[in-house]
Design an enzyme around this catalytic site. Structure first.
Site, PDB file in Angstrom:
ATOM      1  N   GLN A 180      76.843  17.665  95.504  1.00  0.00           N
ATOM      2  CA  GLN A 180      76.786  17.690  96.980  1.00  0.00           C
ATOM      3  C   GLN A 180      76.266  19.028  97.499  1.00  0.00           C
ATOM      4  O   GLN A 180      75.422  19.072  98.385  1.00  0.00           O
ATOM      5  CB  GLN A 180      78.184  17.470  97.547  1.00  0.00           C
ATOM      6  CG  GLN A 180      78.789  16.143  97.199  1.00  0.00           C
ATOM      7  CD  GLN A 180      80.138  16.000  97.879  1.00  0.00           C
ATOM      8  OE1 GLN A 180      80.206  15.555  99.010  1.00  0.00           O
ATOM      9  NE2 GLN A 180      81.202  16.391  97.204  1.00  0.00           N
ATOM     10  N   TYR A 214      92.354  21.594  87.141  1.00  0.00           N
ATOM     11  CA  TYR A 214      91.072  21.903  87.781  1.00  0.00           C
ATOM     12  C   TYR A 214      91.154  23.269  88.475  1.00  0.00           C
ATOM     13  O   TYR A 214      90.298  24.140  88.270  1.00  0.00           O
ATOM     14  CB  TYR A 214      90.717  20.800  88.788  1.00  0.00           C
ATOM     15  CG  TYR A 214      89.599  21.163  89.744  1.00  0.00           C
ATOM     16  CD1 TYR A 214      88.275  21.217  89.314  1.00  0.00           C
ATOM     17  CD2 TYR A 214      89.880  21.474  91.077  1.00  0.00           C
ATOM     18  CE1 TYR A 214      87.261  21.557  90.199  1.00  0.00           C
ATOM     19  CE2 TYR A 214      88.871  21.808  91.967  1.00  0.00           C
ATOM     20  CZ  TYR A 214      87.564  21.849  91.520  1.00  0.00           C
ATOM     21  OH  TYR A 214      86.557  22.214  92.397  1.00  0.00           O
ATOM     22  N   LYS A 228      89.097  26.713  87.538  1.00  0.00           N
ATOM     23  CA  LYS A 228      88.186  27.367  88.501  1.00  0.00           C
ATOM     24  C   LYS A 228      88.612  28.825  88.712  1.00  0.00           C
ATOM     25  O   LYS A 228      87.762  29.704  88.850  1.00  0.00           O
ATOM     26  CB  LYS A 228      88.176  26.601  89.833  1.00  0.00           C
ATOM     27  CG  LYS A 228      87.529  25.211  89.770  1.00  0.00           C
ATOM     28  CD  LYS A 228      86.043  25.255  89.468  1.00  0.00           C
ATOM     29  CE  LYS A 228      85.234  25.840  90.600  1.00  0.00           C
ATOM     30  NZ  LYS A 228      83.771  25.752  90.332  1.00  0.00           N
TER      31      LYS A 228
HETATM   32  N1  NAP Z   1      83.864  18.800  96.423  1.00  0.00           N
HETATM   33  C1  NAP Z   1      84.804  19.579  96.932  1.00  0.00           C
HETATM   34  O1  NAP Z   1      85.623  19.145  97.774  1.00  0.00           O
HETATM   35  C2  NAP Z   1      84.885  21.027  96.535  1.00  0.00           C
HETATM   36  C3  NAP Z   1      85.853  21.828  97.158  1.00  0.00           C
HETATM   37  C4  NAP Z   1      85.931  23.166  96.801  1.00  0.00           C
HETATM   38  C5  NAP Z   1      85.073  23.687  95.851  1.00  0.00           C
HETATM   39  N2  NAP Z   1      84.167  22.888  95.236  1.00  0.00           N
HETATM   40  C6  NAP Z   1      83.272  23.501  94.235  1.00  0.00           C
HETATM   41  O2  NAP Z   1      81.974  23.456  94.774  1.00  0.00           O
HETATM   42  C7  NAP Z   1      81.010  23.303  93.729  1.00  0.00           C
HETATM   43  C8  NAP Z   1      80.089  22.157  94.061  1.00  0.00           C
HETATM   44  O3  NAP Z   1      80.878  20.991  94.202  1.00  0.00           O
HETATM   45  P1  NAP Z   1      80.219  19.583  94.546  1.00  0.00           P
HETATM   46  O4  NAP Z   1      81.182  18.838  95.393  1.00  0.00           O
HETATM   47  O5  NAP Z   1      78.801  19.787  94.976  1.00  0.00           O
HETATM   48  O6  NAP Z   1      80.231  18.946  93.089  1.00  0.00           O
HETATM   49  P2  NAP Z   1      79.818  17.461  92.658  1.00  0.00           P
HETATM   50  O7  NAP Z   1      79.136  16.767  93.758  1.00  0.00           O
HETATM   51  O8  NAP Z   1      81.026  16.865  92.021  1.00  0.00           O
HETATM   52  O9  NAP Z   1      78.748  17.769  91.522  1.00  0.00           O
HETATM   53  C9  NAP Z   1      79.100  18.478  90.381  1.00  0.00           C
HETATM   54  C10 NAP Z   1      77.839  19.049  89.817  1.00  0.00           C
HETATM   55  O10 NAP Z   1      78.171  19.770  88.629  1.00  0.00           O
HETATM   56  C11 NAP Z   1      77.258  19.396  87.633  1.00  0.00           C
HETATM   57  N3  NAP Z   1      77.811  19.612  86.314  1.00  0.00           N
HETATM   58  C12 NAP Z   1      78.866  18.976  85.722  1.00  0.00           C
HETATM   59  N4  NAP Z   1      79.007  19.428  84.466  1.00  0.00           N
HETATM   60  C13 NAP Z   1      78.034  20.354  84.249  1.00  0.00           C
HETATM   61  C14 NAP Z   1      77.642  21.134  83.142  1.00  0.00           C
HETATM   62  N5  NAP Z   1      78.276  21.069  81.971  1.00  0.00           N
HETATM   63  N6  NAP Z   1      76.564  21.956  83.279  1.00  0.00           N
HETATM   64  C15 NAP Z   1      75.900  22.028  84.448  1.00  0.00           C
HETATM   65  N7  NAP Z   1      76.214  21.315  85.537  1.00  0.00           N
HETATM   66  C16 NAP Z   1      77.282  20.485  85.435  1.00  0.00           C
HETATM   67  C17 NAP Z   1      76.938  17.936  87.911  1.00  0.00           C
HETATM   68  O11 NAP Z   1      75.703  17.615  87.298  1.00  0.00           O
HETATM   69  P3  NAP Z   1      75.277  16.093  86.926  1.00  0.00           P
HETATM   70  O12 NAP Z   1      75.403  15.288  88.191  1.00  0.00           O
HETATM   71  O13 NAP Z   1      73.872  16.243  86.467  1.00  0.00           O
HETATM   72  O14 NAP Z   1      76.240  15.665  85.874  1.00  0.00           O
HETATM   73  C18 NAP Z   1      76.821  17.967  89.433  1.00  0.00           C
HETATM   74  O15 NAP Z   1      75.543  18.414  89.817  1.00  0.00           O
HETATM   75  C19 NAP Z   1      81.817  23.128  92.441  1.00  0.00           C
HETATM   76  O16 NAP Z   1      81.843  24.357  91.770  1.00  0.00           O
HETATM   77  C20 NAP Z   1      83.204  22.767  92.913  1.00  0.00           C
HETATM   78  O17 NAP Z   1      84.182  23.224  92.013  1.00  0.00           O
HETATM   79  C21 NAP Z   1      84.045  21.567  95.572  1.00  0.00           C
END
Ligand code: NAP
Length: 277
Positions: free
Chosen positions: A11, A125, A129
């Protein structure tokens, strides 16, 4: 500025390619298949080709409940993977932006968390992190840690789930005892883009302003899209999910305030914009 993005299909990763005011930035965005952060050979090859000025490390093991039964996998990606990216950033003198989470906190606070509050994660998780934050800080001197919360953007997210279920069901049951700040991934990408052009390294909270429960968030989604489904409140305990969640994880963008102003808009405005598109 050459900017490399891990987790480019997520995202947040996808939000960077939607930004329009980044003429001075060349984006190099990778899926986990193209750049797996646990694969040091792949990292070496790609860093050697691109020699990025900055790296947005958004790739992560983000499945909060699955992490409870797959702790090794979560730590491998979120800690070892972050170590690998931080080491590459050190080698190529790249700035590193490590994306972290409100889940590093235990949710026992009665006021919004600042960057100076003590983390104490409740689930695997969140722990992985937080360890990612620590290992990045030990390795990479040019580091920004950016914590955000309740992120939504292109791809699978809470908003899509609510809108889909609203069409299929007579009523929905949504948790009403977790409080946080829903954050538009475009706002976050813009905030990161502003930050990365500075030398103001450190830890930052970046969330849309204000707070709500998941139940209130769902009601606002339904209201803005003109749906009429009944949304009933339930407790976290009733859901019985594998991972514990903080009851209160509102982030205060205090470092931005100290730097001259928190430019994030309210979660309601961020949501309205997302739904309009
Ligand atoms: N979503 C939330 O509510 C939230 C809240 C706070 C913080 N965050 C943090 O914000 C960041 C972005 O979150 P998001 O919601 O955009 O995540 P997301 O939509 O769940 O996507 C996760 C991403 O991580 C990639 N990924 C997974 N395993 C990987 C690996 N081994 N090597 C490289 N890439 C890998 C996935 O790639 P593929 O799709 O190609 O597998 C995908 O692009 C993350 O660090 C998360 O911890 C998220």
């Amino acid at each position: 500025m050459k900017m490399l993005i891990t987790g480019g299909t997520g995202q947040l990763g996808r939000a960077f390619s939607e930004l329009t005011n980044i003429a001075d930035v060349q984006l190099f965005s990778f899926s986990s298949r193209e750049l797996n952060v646990t694969d040091t050979q792949q990292i070496r090859t790609i860093f050697n080709q691109i020699r990025p000025d900055a790296v947005i490390h958004a790739g992560a093991f983000t499945a909060v409940d699955a992490a409870e039964s797959q702790a090794d996998a979560a730590f491998k990606v979120n800690v070892t993977g972050t170590r690998n990216i931080a080491a590459a950033c050190l080698h190529y003198s790249s700035k590193l932006i490590y994306i972290s989470t409100d889940y590093v906190f235990d949710g026992k606070s009665s006021h919004p968390y600042t960057e100076f509050d003590q983390p104490n994660p409740l689930n695997i998780y969140g722990r992985s992190k937080l360890e990612g934050e620590k290992i990045a800080a030990r390795i990479c001197p040019r580091l920004y840690i950016v914590r955000t919360s309740w992120l939504y953007g292109l791809g699978h997210n809470f908003i899509h789930t609510i809108l889909k279920l609203a069409k299929e069901r007579e009523f929905l049951t949504i948790v009403n005892d977790q409080i946080g700040s829903p954050t538009n991934s475009l706002d976050l990408a813009q905030g990161i883009m502003t930050l990365v052009h500075t030398w103001d390294y450190g830890t930052y909270h970046m969330s849309n302003k204000g707070q709500c429960t998941w139940h209130e968030f769902a009601r606002e989604i339904v209201r803005l899209t003109g749906q009429s489904v009944d949304i009933r409140p339930i407790s976290t305990a009733e859901l019985a999910l594998p991972a514990a969640r903080p009851a209160y994880s509102v982030l205060r963008n205090y470092m931005l305030e100290l730097a001259g102003g928190d430019y994030f808009r309210s979660w309601q405005e961020g949501l309205q914009d997302y739904i309009k598109k």
